[in-house]
Design a protein around this motif. Sequence first.
Motif, short mmCIF file in Angstrom:
data_model
loop_
_atom_site.label_atom_id
_atom_site.label_comp_id
_atom_site.label_asym_id
_atom_site.label_seq_id
_atom_site.Cartn_x
_atom_site.Cartn_y
_atom_site.Cartn_z
N VAL A 105 0.87 -1.17 0.00
CA VAL A 105 0.00 0.00 0.00
C VAL A 105 0.91 1.23 0.00
CG1 VAL A 105 -2.05 0.96 1.11
CG2 VAL A 105 -1.19 -1.29 1.81
N ASN A 106 0.49 2.24 -0.68
CA ASN A 106 1.23 3.49 -0.55
C ASN A 106 0.74 4.22 0.68
OD1 ASN A 106 2.80 3.06 -2.75
ND2 ASN A 106 1.48 4.20 -4.14
N GLY A 140 -8.85 11.49 9.56
CA GLY A 140 -9.22 12.58 8.66
C GLY A 140 -8.24 12.79 7.52
N ILE A 141 -7.21 11.95 7.48
CA ILE A 141 -6.25 12.05 6.37
C ILE A 141 -6.26 10.74 5.61
CG2 ILE A 141 -3.80 12.19 5.78
CD1 ILE A 141 -3.47 14.24 7.97
N ASN A 142 -6.31 10.86 4.31
CA ASN A 142 -6.27 9.71 3.43
C ASN A 142 -4.80 9.31 3.25
OD1 ASN A 142 -6.20 8.09 1.15
ND2 ASN A 142 -7.83 9.23 0.11
N ARG A 147 1.00 13.81 0.64
CA ARG A 147 2.42 13.87 0.26
C ARG A 147 2.87 15.26 -0.21
NH1 ARG A 147 -0.34 10.53 -3.34
NH2 ARG A 147 -0.59 11.37 -5.44
N ASP A 148 4.17 15.36 -0.39
CA ASP A 148 4.84 16.50 -1.03
C ASP A 148 4.85 17.77 -0.16
OD1 ASP A 148 4.86 14.63 -3.09
OD2 ASP A 148 3.17 15.55 -4.13
N GLY A 165 -3.12 16.79 -0.16
CA GLY A 165 -3.99 15.70 0.26
C GLY A 165 -5.30 15.64 -0.50
N LEU A 166 -6.05 14.61 -0.15
CA LEU A 166 -7.39 14.42 -0.70
C LEU A 166 -8.27 13.99 0.46
CD1 LEU A 166 -9.19 14.12 -3.29
CD2 LEU A 166 -8.56 11.69 -3.24
N ARG A 167 -9.30 14.78 0.77
CA ARG A 167 -10.13 14.47 1.92
C ARG A 167 -10.79 13.10 1.74
NH1 ARG A 167 -13.79 19.23 4.08
NH2 ARG A 167 -11.74 20.18 4.00
N PRO A 168 -10.70 12.22 2.77
CA PRO A 168 -11.18 10.85 2.63
C PRO A 168 -12.63 10.79 2.12
CG PRO A 168 -10.06 11.11 4.72
CD PRO A 168 -10.14 12.47 4.10
#
Length: 542
Positions: A105-106, A140-142, A147-148, A165-168
């Motif tokens: 998994v990343n 709350g974090i996917n 990253r970055d 990020g991307l909200r879950p």
Amino acid sequence: SIVSPLLRTGYHFQPPMNWINDPNGPLYYKGWYHLFYQYNPKGAVWGNIIWAHSVSRDLINWIALEPAISPSIPTDQYGVWSGSTTILHDGTPAILYTGIDRPSVNYQIQNIALPKNASDPLLREWYKPGYNPIAVPMAGINATQFRDPTTAWFAGRHWRMLVGGLRPGTLRGEAILYRSRDFKHWVRAKHPLHSALTGMWECPDFFPVGKAGVENGLDTSEYGAAAGVEKHVLKNSLDLTRYDYYTIGTYDNVKERYVPDNPTGDVYQRLQYDYGNFYASKTFFDPVKHRRILLGWANESDSVAHDKAKGWAGIQAIPRKIWLDPSGKQLVQWPVEELEKLRGKPVNVGDKVVKPGQHFEVTGLQSYQSDVEVSFEVSSLDKAEPFDPAYSNDAQKLCGIKGADVKGGVGPFGLWVLASADLAEKTAVFFRVFKDGYGKPIVLMCSDPTKSSLTPDLYKPTFAGFVDTDISSGKISLRSLIDRSVVESFGAGGKTCILSRVYPSMALGKDAHLHVFNNGETDIKVSKLTAWEMKRPLMNGA
Ligand code: DQQ
């Protein structure tokens, strides 16, 4: 298949071989510019990523050093992904970067690395302190979209930095905000600095800019009118579209809020650094020349089989100075002035009218590795085609329909670069002028590679952007950096930029030609054209 070695770039940044992607942690330190970048030491495809490291005195001639960061600790053992550099209060540079800690998994984690010997201007060796990681994906974090980290900025008593990020469970891209007093312990702020329904935000970048039209840049922590800060810029790289978008807005470091001037600028009417092949970019402040510099990765658009046959893939765009346009509504970019040291003897053309349907060749130089600046003058805007507002937010689509060979009223006019002798191969970089319902001119800039190569199965995307320039005087300029398989163009002094990768089969080396063309019904004058052959800089020992 046979892939010509003549496609390898001459003055764009590249290592001698293998795959490269994002620029990482650029900085100036003790006399040297440093560029780290995502690199696969084992092949011409993405994988086995480490931080390769090069240094330069001028951003143009590059010397390769040993890699700076490789997987070595539990929180980065499966990957060292993109990140940034921050100069700490004592002058030491610190790298924040994303680590991958498991094979399947990343799962993305933020880490820090510091120089083993801060008195080494070349910053050759880096260590990872025992207090790593500095941020993990919590509630709350996917975890796979986290990253970055950016360059940090200091305000009040805290450092701050962003992680993309991307909200879950949503399509909401976010710039997740962290705070730290000591650069070791980082706490996530309750709210992201900003977010929008765009999909994942990779490689965020956040920085202040000075007054509209002022070309000097500002250090990342500068704040407030007294420091000359007019606006802040937030850039995100959109995984979904593979372009770098930015908004200009106001940052309040007490409320920790960033509000874009254009409320729809995140989703509609989006501004791009570059409307072509340019991604995962990052800026840094150059304290020597007081400028902010933008670096961006240009991927290949050749097939993977060809990339492997060539043994290399990916380049960095020419470093660009970046500042706030006089309108205050967008940024302007221009190749760093050091590039001009590579110019050979100029070839000049002046006051030449190009009639409808005509073209002329610029002779007297080898243009396959060149820098071309043109000032055009349109004799009249009367015949400008009506603009269909359906394309207001889709320059690329419009240019896909109205390519270089589709006759127009005012334009298409511009350059055919990397053209074969019989013109069967050519990449067109051009303008086309429309008129909206009120008679106001609308300028479209395109880079059309549909005829760039006779090689089958190439990806040849037409790229385009609108140019927010006043063409009522008829004047507009174009600069193209031509480099064998790159055409990096700057419209209207850097208001609209388009980088294209093209792979001619005939227009290679000395067989490449340069023309000015006009496919519109209106006369175009080349008031001035200057073209220079470009010398080859030191390029990482290649
Ligand atoms: N490339 C890196 C990531 C980043 C992406 C991995 C953008 O850190 O999000 O090589 O191209």
